[in-house]
Write a protein that holds these residues in place. Sequence first.
Motif, PDB file in Angstrom:
ATOM      1  N   GLN A  23      -5.298   6.931   9.465  1.00  0.00           N
ATOM      2  CA  GLN A  23      -4.763   5.576   9.395  1.00  0.00           C
ATOM      3  C   GLN A  23      -3.304   5.605   9.840  1.00  0.00           C
ATOM      4  O   GLN A  23      -2.452   6.109   9.115  1.00  0.00           O
TER       5      GLN A  23
ATOM      6  N   PRO B 158       2.629   3.231   2.228  1.00  0.00           N
ATOM      7  CA  PRO B 158       2.253   4.307   3.159  1.00  0.00           C
ATOM      8  C   PRO B 158       3.354   5.353   3.260  1.00  0.00           C
ATOM      9  O   PRO B 158       4.500   5.129   2.828  1.00  0.00           O
TER      10      PRO B 158
ATOM     11  N   ALA C 267       2.621  14.187   4.506  1.00  0.00           N
ATOM     12  CA  ALA C 267       1.587  13.153   4.462  1.00  0.00           C
ATOM     13  C   ALA C 267       0.197  13.771   4.538  1.00  0.00           C
ATOM     14  O   ALA C 267      -0.014  14.753   5.250  1.00  0.00           O
ATOM     15  N   LYS C 268      -0.745  13.186   3.797  1.00  0.00           N
ATOM     16  CA  LYS C 268      -2.137  13.612   3.873  1.00  0.00           C
ATOM     17  C   LYS C 268      -2.836  12.851   4.987  1.00  0.00           C
ATOM     18  O   LYS C 268      -2.559  11.684   5.236  1.00  0.00           O
ATOM     19  N   LYS C 269      -3.764  13.518   5.654  1.00  0.00           N
ATOM     20  CA  LYS C 269      -4.385  12.930   6.845  1.00  0.00           C
ATOM     21  C   LYS C 269      -5.281  11.745   6.537  1.00  0.00           C
ATOM     22  O   LYS C 269      -5.563  10.939   7.425  1.00  0.00           O
ATOM     23  N   ASP C 270      -5.742  11.620   5.291  1.00  0.00           N
ATOM     24  CA  ASP C 270      -6.604  10.481   4.959  1.00  0.00           C
ATOM     25  C   ASP C 270      -5.830   9.337   4.319  1.00  0.00           C
ATOM     26  O   ASP C 270      -6.418   8.353   3.874  1.00  0.00           O
ATOM     27  N   GLU C 271      -4.510   9.436   4.278  1.00  0.00           N
ATOM     28  CA  GLU C 271      -3.673   8.383   3.726  1.00  0.00           C
ATOM     29  C   GLU C 271      -2.916   7.681   4.857  1.00  0.00           C
ATOM     30  O   GLU C 271      -2.648   8.279   5.901  1.00  0.00           O
ATOM     31  N   PRO C 272      -2.542   6.395   4.676  1.00  0.00           N
ATOM     32  CA  PRO C 272      -1.880   5.661   5.757  1.00  0.00           C
ATOM     33  C   PRO C 272      -0.480   6.204   6.066  1.00  0.00           C
ATOM     34  O   PRO C 272       0.279   6.547   5.167  1.00  0.00           O
TER      35      PRO C 272
ATOM     36  N   ILE D 130       0.799  -1.226   0.000  1.00  0.00           N
ATOM     37  CA  ILE D 130       0.000   0.000   0.000  1.00  0.00           C
ATOM     38  C   ILE D 130       0.833   1.278   0.000  1.00  0.00           C
ATOM     39  O   ILE D 130       0.271   2.374  -0.050  1.00  0.00           O
TER      40      ILE D 130
END
Length: 237
Positions: free
Chosen positions: A217, A151, A187-192, A149
């Motif tokens: 996540q 992350p 990092a984006k807050k809706d990404e792991p 994935i």
Amino acid sequence: MSTRRLQTLILLACGLCALIGCGGGESRSAAATADAAPSPASISGRISEGLRVLTVDPAAPGDFTVYRGDYVRLETTDGAPVTITIPELKVEKSYPAAEGDKPYFKVPDAGSFAYTIGAAGGTITAVDYAASGYQEVDAAEAAALIRNISPFVLDVRTPNEFASGHLEGAHLLPVQVLQKEIGSLPAKKDEPVFVYCQSGNRSTVAAKILMDYGFEQVINLRHGIREWQKVKLPVVK
């Protein structure tokens, strides 16, 4: 069938259902699990510069609840110097800390630990962090997760530790400055977000901070890069 007979059968059915737990058993189990997990309000102190700060009254220190993996610093209600002793954790720490001495102690395991401050004392209970969107993985699971994935990988150790070897593509942001500089994370807050440290303690603290700031996540390497290297997974310098 008479009305009285029908009422009797209904009452018997309800009693049997209550006895064997039919209907809604999973909901009750989930509720029980939720009840067992500590709420954020039940956790003592506050987080400052990556440390959990506990305010104690030297005359009546009382009991505290922290997360497993927390690094704890004490402050007193009256500013008086104190020494805390926690035999089971092999901790004897004075506050204010002497120059050059680390101003914190680590609580690496879940459990209850008796402590004393002078003639008084209490218990520090450490619980595992649990939240929707948070998970802990071992090294093998982490490697598969990163492969599958991709992350955002966050290293929350010190710059020297990072330089000695880190995961490929890792972004360094030490836990001590994570709160202050969290806005710098790409990092984006809706990404792991996959977070790790040396042994899994600082990364647990960092995961909690990330969740508090809205990251949805967060995956924590439970035993840190130490386990990653022990099973001979690659690092870069």
